[in-house]
Write a protein that holds these residues in place. Structure first.
Motif, short mmCIF file in Angstrom:
data_model
loop_
_atom_site.label_atom_id
_atom_site.label_comp_id
_atom_site.label_asym_id
_atom_site.label_seq_id
_atom_site.Cartn_x
_atom_site.Cartn_y
_atom_site.Cartn_z
N GLY A 81 0.64 -0.76 -0.33
CA GLY A 81 -0.11 -0.14 -0.01
C GLY A 81 1.02 1.30 0.32
N ASN A 82 2.24 1.09 -0.28
CA ASN A 82 3.27 2.12 0.11
C ASN A 82 2.99 2.16 -1.54
OD1 ASN A 82 2.98 2.50 2.70
ND2 ASN A 82 4.25 1.66 3.31
N GLN A 83 3.78 3.48 -1.37
CA GLN A 83 3.93 3.96 -3.18
C GLN A 83 5.79 4.19 -2.88
OE1 GLN A 83 2.47 4.46 -5.84
NE2 GLN A 83 4.23 5.10 -7.47
N VAL A 84 7.00 3.63 -2.90
CA VAL A 84 7.96 3.73 -2.90
C VAL A 84 8.75 3.96 -4.02
CG1 VAL A 84 10.33 1.50 -3.31
CG2 VAL A 84 7.81 1.60 -1.57
N GLU A 85 9.81 4.86 -4.86
CA GLU A 85 10.64 5.04 -5.53
C GLU A 85 11.81 5.25 -5.55
OE1 GLU A 85 10.15 9.13 -7.89
OE2 GLU A 85 11.76 9.65 -6.43
N CYS A 86 12.59 4.35 -6.84
CA CYS A 86 13.76 3.71 -6.42
C CYS A 86 14.90 4.52 -7.35
CB CYS A 86 14.20 2.75 -6.40
SG CYS A 86 13.79 1.60 -5.60
N PHE A 87 16.05 5.13 -6.98
CA PHE A 87 16.69 5.71 -8.26
C PHE A 87 18.08 4.16 -8.33
CE2 PHE A 87 20.89 7.23 -9.82
CZ PHE A 87 20.10 7.68 -10.40
N ALA A 88 18.46 3.78 -9.46
CA ALA A 88 19.27 2.85 -9.82
C ALA A 88 20.26 3.23 -10.44
CB ALA A 88 17.85 1.58 -11.01
N GLU A 89 20.81 3.04 -9.63
CA GLU A 89 22.57 3.27 -11.34
C GLU A 89 23.33 2.31 -11.27
OE1 GLU A 89 26.52 6.27 -10.17
OE2 GLU A 89 25.34 5.84 -8.61
N TYR A 90 23.12 2.16 -12.19
CA TYR A 90 24.74 1.35 -13.36
C TYR A 90 25.47 1.14 -13.81
CZ TYR A 90 25.01 -2.11 -17.63
OH TYR A 90 26.39 -2.61 -17.65
N PHE A 91 26.55 0.48 -13.47
CA PHE A 91 27.20 0.30 -13.32
C PHE A 91 28.24 -1.07 -14.39
CE2 PHE A 91 27.16 1.98 -9.26
CZ PHE A 91 28.12 3.30 -9.47
N PRO A 92 28.49 -0.31 -15.47
CA PRO A 92 29.28 -1.87 -16.46
C PRO A 92 29.60 -2.35 -16.35
CG PRO A 92 29.72 0.47 -17.30
CD PRO A 92 28.72 1.12 -15.89
N ALA A 93 30.28 -3.30 -16.98
CA ALA A 93 30.74 -4.49 -16.70
C ALA A 93 32.18 -4.47 -17.08
CB ALA A 93 30.71 -6.29 -16.82
N PRO A 94 33.50 -3.61 -16.81
CA PRO A 94 34.55 -3.39 -17.19
C PRO A 94 34.71 -3.96 -18.47
CG PRO A 94 34.46 -3.75 -14.57
CD PRO A 94 34.02 -3.85 -15.07
N VAL A 95 35.26 -2.86 -18.91
CA VAL A 95 36.12 -4.13 -20.63
C VAL A 95 37.30 -4.66 -20.18
CG1 VAL A 95 36.64 -4.02 -23.04
CG2 VAL A 95 34.35 -2.75 -22.15
N HIS A 96 37.81 -6.16 -20.79
CA HIS A 96 38.56 -6.52 -20.27
C HIS A 96 39.66 -7.40 -21.58
CE1 HIS A 96 40.15 -10.33 -17.91
NE2 HIS A 96 41.40 -9.42 -17.57
N LEU A 97 40.70 -6.45 -20.74
CA LEU A 97 42.23 -6.98 -21.92
C LEU A 97 42.51 -7.57 -21.65
CD1 LEU A 97 43.91 -6.01 -24.38
CD2 LEU A 97 44.75 -4.48 -23.38
N ILE A 98 43.15 -8.54 -22.58
CA ILE A 98 44.19 -9.92 -21.81
C ILE A 98 45.41 -9.28 -22.37
CG2 ILE A 98 44.50 -12.44 -20.98
CD1 ILE A 98 41.47 -12.40 -20.47
N VAL A 99 46.57 -9.58 -22.06
CA VAL A 99 47.74 -9.49 -22.74
C VAL A 99 48.35 -11.03 -22.33
CG1 VAL A 99 49.43 -8.41 -23.63
CG2 VAL A 99 47.72 -7.02 -23.26
N ALA A 100 48.52 -11.85 -23.00
CA ALA A 100 49.04 -12.83 -22.83
C ALA A 100 50.39 -13.07 -23.80
CB ALA A 100 48.52 -14.83 -24.29
N GLY A 101 51.75 -12.75 -22.81
CA GLY A 101 52.45 -12.22 -23.32
C GLY A 101 53.07 -10.72 -23.04
N ALA A 102 54.39 -11.43 -22.59
CA ALA A 102 55.10 -10.20 -21.86
C ALA A 102 56.25 -9.56 -22.37
CB ALA A 102 55.03 -10.20 -20.05
#
Length: 270
Positions: A81-102
């Motif tokens: 019976g209560n009106q609820v309001e929310c703010f959703a902040e989206y955090f994207p998955a960081p793009v992953h760079l894999i460098v195989a070979g140093a």
């Protein structure tokens, strides 16, 4: 945000998981205003034990559309019976760079990748190469065999892999592990001469006879006449951005030059 909530969010992003942080902004039960909950695409949730379970379930349900659209936003719903309001902040998955070979190309690649906002992992099986002294800017430097690493590393459509190893046998081992995986990376690039590339594919083909290798970018990079390690790194990262952003990779001046020859106004009208 409490220290516990911040730590949980940080851990989630370090694991390269997209996450939504929801804050209750309006509710007749004033004690709940400002309370926060972390949500994930799996519909799992985390709070600090202050939000009633039925309210958490509703918040989770109404947050999922924003998660699917990968954006932040405000949503409202009725709860007991209560009106609820929310703010959703989206955090994207960081793009992953894999460098195989140093090696000598891996160093500028890692630096440019980090500058472009990638989460950078450098993997090599040589302790003298795989260390933070040589890669202070990397998020992770792992000293482990390529085979073992690619057997278990999480792969998503945010994963970009570069095979810059010191020999074709390591490329073979890496590709074999990657091709056995059900999960697929967004990009696999492999450095090497035509002879080296041909040798790698010939060996891998024995286990994967139906594989076309069309999704493997090799020789890696865009054709810009790169010669030095730094130039090669620019070429490689330009190709990765091309794939990541769905762009053509053509010179931006090509279309403008065509309009310029006929007059910008006339070209724009046409």
């Amino acid at each position: 945000m409490s220290q516990t909530m911040y730590k949980k969010l940080s851990q989630s992003l370090q694991l390269r998981q997209e996450t939504v942080l929801v804050t209750i902004t309006e509710c007749l039960e004033h004690r709940l205003i400002g309370k926060k909950i972390l949500l994930w695409p799996s519909k799992s949730a985390f709070d600090e034990g202050e939000i009633p379970l039925s309210l958490m379930e509703s918040i989770n349900l109404y947050s999922q559309p924003l998660l699917k659209k990968k954006r932040s936003g405000v949503f409202q719903f009725s709860w007991k019976g209560n009106q609820v309001e929310c703010f959703a902040e989206y955090f994207p998955a960081p793009v992953h760079l894999i460098v195989a070979g140093a090696g000598h190309v891996g160093e500028p690649v890692a630096s440019i990748g980090k500058m472009l906002g990638f989460y950078v992992t450098v993997i090599d099986d040589r302790p003298d190469y795989a260390n933070l002294e040589r890669f202070p800017i990397a998020d992770e430097v792992i000293c482990e065999s390529f085979m073992h690493y690619f057997r278990d590393v999480p792969l998503t459509d945010h994963t970009y892999i570069l095979l810059l190893t010191r020999g074709h046998k390591y490329d073979v081992l890496s590709l074999q592990e990657l091709l056995r995986r059900k999960e697929k990376a967004a990009y696999i690039g492999m450095i090497g001469s035509r002879r080296r590339i041909s040798g790698v594919f010939e060996q891998v083909k024995q286990e994967f006879p139906d594989e076309t290798f069309d999704h493997i970018y090799t020789p890696v990079g865009l054709d810009i006449g790169a010669e030095t390690p730094s130039e090669i790194a620019v070429s490689i990262m330009a190709e990765i951005l091309k794939i990541k952003n769905g762009a053509s990779g053509n010179s931006l001046s090509s279309k403008i030059r065509r309009y310029a020859k006929m007059g910008f106004h006339e070209g724009a009208v046409k």
